[in-house]
Design an enzyme around this catalytic site. Structure first.
Site, PDB file in Angstrom:
ATOM      1  N   SER A   1     -18.407 -34.413  60.507  1.00  0.00           N
ATOM      2  CA  SER A   1     -18.498 -36.009  60.287  1.00  0.00           C
ATOM      3  C   SER A   1     -18.346 -37.015  61.453  1.00  0.00           C
ATOM      4  CB  SER A   1     -18.479 -36.517  58.859  1.00  0.00           C
ATOM      5  OG  SER A   1     -19.482 -35.854  57.902  1.00  0.00           O
TER       6      SER A   1
ATOM      7  N   LYS B   1     -17.325 -33.153  45.551  1.00  0.00           N
ATOM      8  CA  LYS B   1     -17.930 -34.745  44.880  1.00  0.00           C
ATOM      9  C   LYS B   1     -18.239 -34.813  43.884  1.00  0.00           C
ATOM     10  CE  LYS B   1     -21.580 -32.989  48.902  1.00  0.00           C
ATOM     11  NZ  LYS B   1     -22.641 -33.010  49.496  1.00  0.00           N
TER      12      LYS B   1
ATOM     13  N   ASN C   1     -20.920 -38.847  47.249  1.00  0.00           N
ATOM     14  CA  ASN C   1     -20.483 -37.886  48.562  1.00  0.00           C
ATOM     15  C   ASN C   1     -19.693 -39.602  49.744  1.00  0.00           C
ATOM     16  OD1 ASN C   1     -22.537 -39.853  49.872  1.00  0.00           O
ATOM     17  ND2 ASN C   1     -23.294 -38.177  51.285  1.00  0.00           N
TER      18      ASN C   1
ATOM     19  N   GLY D   1     -34.105 -25.125  43.224  1.00  0.00           N
ATOM     20  CA  GLY D   1     -32.508 -25.321  42.737  1.00  0.00           C
ATOM     21  C   GLY D   1     -32.721 -27.092  41.814  1.00  0.00           C
TER      22      GLY D   1
ATOM     23  N   ASN E   1     -36.647 -23.540  39.082  1.00  0.00           N
ATOM     24  CA  ASN E   1     -35.062 -23.053  39.172  1.00  0.00           C
ATOM     25  C   ASN E   1     -34.991 -21.908  38.683  1.00  0.00           C
ATOM     26  OD1 ASN E   1     -32.428 -23.590  40.239  1.00  0.00           O
ATOM     27  ND2 ASN E   1     -31.585 -23.468  38.006  1.00  0.00           N
TER      28      ASN E   1
ATOM     29  N   LYS F   1     -31.319 -25.966  32.974  1.00  0.00           N
ATOM     30  CA  LYS F   1     -30.455 -26.265  33.823  1.00  0.00           C
ATOM     31  C   LYS F   1     -32.101 -27.611  34.346  1.00  0.00           C
ATOM     32  CE  LYS F   1     -27.526 -25.033  36.957  1.00  0.00           C
ATOM     33  NZ  LYS F   1     -27.427 -24.282  38.324  1.00  0.00           N
TER      34      LYS F   1
HETATM   35  P1  ATR Z   1     -25.450 -26.842  44.999  1.00  0.00           P
HETATM   36  O1  ATR Z   1     -24.522 -28.290  45.017  1.00  0.00           O
HETATM   37  O2  ATR Z   1     -25.430 -27.093  46.906  1.00  0.00           O
HETATM   38  O3  ATR Z   1     -26.870 -27.764  44.221  1.00  0.00           O
HETATM   39  P2  ATR Z   1     -24.581 -26.147  42.324  1.00  0.00           P
HETATM   40  O4  ATR Z   1     -25.143 -27.605  42.210  1.00  0.00           O
HETATM   41  O5  ATR Z   1     -24.109 -24.269  42.290  1.00  0.00           O
HETATM   42  O6  ATR Z   1     -24.613 -26.438  44.154  1.00  0.00           O
HETATM   43  O7  ATR Z   1     -26.308 -25.171  42.558  1.00  0.00           O
HETATM   44  C1  ATR Z   1     -26.453 -24.488  43.211  1.00  0.00           C
HETATM   45  C2  ATR Z   1     -28.339 -24.155  43.097  1.00  0.00           C
HETATM   46  O8  ATR Z   1     -28.945 -23.386  43.872  1.00  0.00           O
HETATM   47  C3  ATR Z   1     -28.969 -23.727  41.682  1.00  0.00           C
HETATM   48  O9  ATR Z   1     -29.963 -24.237  40.892  1.00  0.00           O
HETATM   49  C4  ATR Z   1     -29.334 -22.122  41.507  1.00  0.00           C
HETATM   50  O10 ATR Z   1     -30.333 -22.154  40.772  1.00  0.00           O
HETATM   51  P3  ATR Z   1     -29.413 -21.811  39.664  1.00  0.00           P
HETATM   52  O11 ATR Z   1     -29.491 -22.857  38.350  1.00  0.00           O
HETATM   53  O12 ATR Z   1     -30.743 -20.807  38.493  1.00  0.00           O
HETATM   54  O13 ATR Z   1     -28.897 -20.137  39.748  1.00  0.00           O
HETATM   55  C5  ATR Z   1     -29.304 -22.773  43.253  1.00  0.00           C
HETATM   56  N1  ATR Z   1     -29.549 -20.879  43.963  1.00  0.00           N
HETATM   57  C6  ATR Z   1     -28.866 -19.965  44.049  1.00  0.00           C
HETATM   58  N2  ATR Z   1     -28.959 -19.097  44.872  1.00  0.00           N
HETATM   59  C7  ATR Z   1     -30.346 -18.939  43.868  1.00  0.00           C
HETATM   60  C8  ATR Z   1     -31.058 -17.700  45.016  1.00  0.00           C
HETATM   61  N3  ATR Z   1     -31.004 -16.528  45.455  1.00  0.00           N
HETATM   62  N4  ATR Z   1     -32.054 -18.277  44.740  1.00  0.00           N
HETATM   63  C9  ATR Z   1     -32.762 -18.792  44.218  1.00  0.00           C
HETATM   64  N5  ATR Z   1     -31.752 -20.185  43.708  1.00  0.00           N
HETATM   65  C10 ATR Z   1     -30.474 -19.902  43.828  1.00  0.00           C
END
Ligand code: ATR
Length: 272
Positions: free
Chosen positions: A17, A66, A87, A127, A151, A156
């Protein structure tokens, strides 16, 4: 007088940044100084208020702050409210204003830079975490034919869909993707940060024109590799999103919009 801004996160040493905003300031002739602050986990609000009280005009917020940034604000945009995360903060008249430009930055990168308009397109988002919360409203505003959020933890994604309450948005589990086709796939999971791939089959890329990875600077992530091996012609990582969200913040703070192309070109790393 030089106006001060900063990005705050933990860790923060990797941040681009200061470079991006420094280039914007140079290109637009704005007299600003932009630093990087390693925030403290227990005293984040004090760090923000301390920066403001020393004359700071605004801050960018990165992980893991955040949500805290959103909470400490006096006033929040609709985008930040749905994301429950901010952000970008602006300090004005003794008040803290919270924005969330991640989603707009992503949209601008996909539609303007990568020349992939989303109107009428079928979009798959992997996600349902903070990154998706930040992006979902701008995606829906782009007028797609359909947005599918998938997801691992389907509850969620369902909770997000209830909040968003838009008929264009459908929630599925990864097992439900068989036979579905899409025009654009966005990996907004954090899987790539751990070198993992979300559990999708290559067939999902059959009609896909663009596969987009939110993470940046990771080269060819497992998701992008799968997309390429499945025949997707256009693949991109999140560097353009990073640069575009910074441009939104810069314009919000300074009232002048910087040209993002030279900065994207400078920061882009080949996806190999
Ligand atoms: P961010 O702020 O980066 O979105 P987060 O709020 O912790 O981080 O969310 C992480 C996301 O990545 C979630 O949707 C998580 O899926 P789950 O809610 O089912 O856990 C997803 N995620 C992380 N690792 C993953 C993987 N190996 N395969 C698929 N989804 C993954």
């Amino acid at each position: 007088m030089t106006d001060r801004y900063a990005v705050i996160g933990r860790p923060i040493s990797h941040t681009k940044s200061p470079l991006i905003h420094g280039l914007y300031a140079e290109a637009t002739g704005q007299d600003i100084a932009y630093g990087a602050i390693e925030g403290s986990l227990d005293h984040f609000a004090d760090d923000v208020r301390g920066f403001r009280d020393e004359g700071g005009r605004g801050m960018n917020i990165t992980a893991p702050f955040k949500m805290q940034a959103f909470e400490l604000a006096d006033s929040r945009s609709a985008r930040a409210t749905l994301a429950k995360a901010s952000n970008c903060l602006k300090f004005e008249n003794g008040k803290i204003f919270a924005e969330n430009y991640d989603g707009i930055g992503l949209l601008r990168d996909i539609q303007s830079n990568l020349k992939t308009p989303l109107a009428g397109r079928r979009l798959l988002i992997l996600g349902a975490g903070g990154a998706v919360r930040g992006a979902i409203l701008p995606f829906l505003e782009a007028g797609p034919a359909q947005v599918v959020v998938v997801n691992r933890d389907v509850t969620k994604a369902q909770a997000l869909a209830i909040e968003v309450n838009n008929p264009l948005l459908t929630v599925l589990g990864y097992d439900d993707l068989a036979g579905q086709t899409f025009d654009v796939v966005v990996n907004a999971t954090s899987a790539s940060l751990m070198g993992e791939c979300p559990p999708i089959h290559g067939d999902v890329f059959k009609d896909v024109q663009l596969a987009y990875e939110l993470a940046y600077g990771k080269g060819l992530t497992p998701f992008l590799r799968l997309a390429r091996e499945s025949g997707v012609k256009a693949i991109a990582d999140g560097v353009g999103m990073l640069v575009e969200q910074a441009a939104e913040a810069f314009e919000w703070w300074r009232g002048v919009r910087p040209d993002t192309r030279p900065v994207i070109d400078r920061l882009t790393v080949p996806l190999v």
